[in-house]
Design an enzyme around this catalytic site. Sequence first.
Site, PDB file in Angstrom:
ATOM      1  CG  ASP A  33      -1.789   1.187   1.338  1.00 48.41           C
ATOM      2  OD1 ASP A  33      -2.980   1.034   1.022  1.00 48.41           O
ATOM      3  OD2 ASP A  33      -1.319   2.282   1.731  1.00 48.41           O
ATOM      4  CE1 TYR A  59       0.608   7.935   2.472  1.00 50.12           C
ATOM      5  CE2 TYR A  59       1.182   5.698   1.867  1.00 50.12           C
ATOM      6  CZ  TYR A  59       0.324   6.589   2.466  1.00 50.12           C
ATOM      7  OH  TYR A  59      -0.795   6.102   3.084  1.00 50.12           O
ATOM      8  CG  HIS A  87      -4.544   9.854   0.546  1.00 51.96           C
ATOM      9  ND1 HIS A  87      -3.241   9.761   0.170  1.00 51.96           N
ATOM     10  CD2 HIS A  87      -4.572   9.401   1.820  1.00 51.96           C
ATOM     11  CE1 HIS A  87      -2.514   9.289   1.159  1.00 51.96           C
ATOM     12  NE2 HIS A  87      -3.301   9.063   2.173  1.00 51.96           N
ATOM     13  CE  LYS A 117      -3.715   4.730   0.865  1.00 53.23           C
ATOM     14  NZ  LYS A 117      -2.269   4.579   1.018  1.00 53.23           N
TER      15      LYS A 117
END
Length: 278
Positions: free
Chosen positions: A47, A52, A110, A77
Amino acid sequence: MIKDEFYTLSNGVKIPKIAFGTWQVKPGEEAYNSVAMALKNGYRHIDTALAYENEESVGQAIKDSKIKREELFITTKLPSHIKGYKDTVDAFNLSLKNLDCGYLDLYLIHAPWPWSNVGQDCVEGNIESWRAMIDLYNQGLIKAIGVSNFRESDIKPLIDATGFTPHVDQIRFFIGNTQEQLYNYCVKNNILIEAYSPLATGNILKNEIIQKIADKHNVTPAKVALRYCLERKTLPLPKSTHEERIIANLELDFRLDDEDMKELALVHDSNLDRPYRS
Ligand code: A2P
């Protein structure tokens, strides 16, 4: 073994019961090495998120593992500030390019609002993003679509506008923070809950009740916390940068009994929700 077990989403897609999370895992060596370690030790569900900033490292580790694409389950996401049809398609294409993995297994919005403006009303934007995701799904570019950090009031407008119920809602879920109303809504609507921060970003390890139950089963508090998610039929996303923990977090072949679950349901520890300090 838990690493070989799956949930089935409402569209019939099989999803490994545990995922390796990469939130706050730095791009470059840290993300590459932790994902490589996770894959080596049996995780098949990874994931990540565009936000990120580690998708490229994650993708590289996946490619270098030489594991067959169809054996992997890859989630990423749509960044929380990107709302609208075209921007969603563009962000999806960027993630796919970063990960270089052909298709996505799961794509999530998200958050219902940008992190810079929590609570902002983005209903229209979310609906347009959702329409884009449905189209990408129908084109076979994504096997399942969902949301993250969405409350019932954020999910309903998506369904009302499109008739398409998210397959997944990924939320902050751990012992003592189980969002029961949302939990029940998701169960009723066949939306799988994915549990992020299942260890309360580390704080769960110090709770006395969890420690007591861990001692009873001769396991660690981390294992109790992860097993708890599974007993509730949610999908935990533990993350660690240490190999022994990455391995330990997959070894969950014990059961919590009704008495344990009753005790854990009563855990209300304000320390759990504090930011993790090592
Ligand atoms: P580390 O990366 O140093 O192993 P969460 O998944 O709830 O966000 O929690 C992640 C945090 O918990 C990380 O700081 C991670 O630290 C730590 N952690 C992960 N697995 C374990 C474990 N089995 N035992 C102790 N700490 C763990």
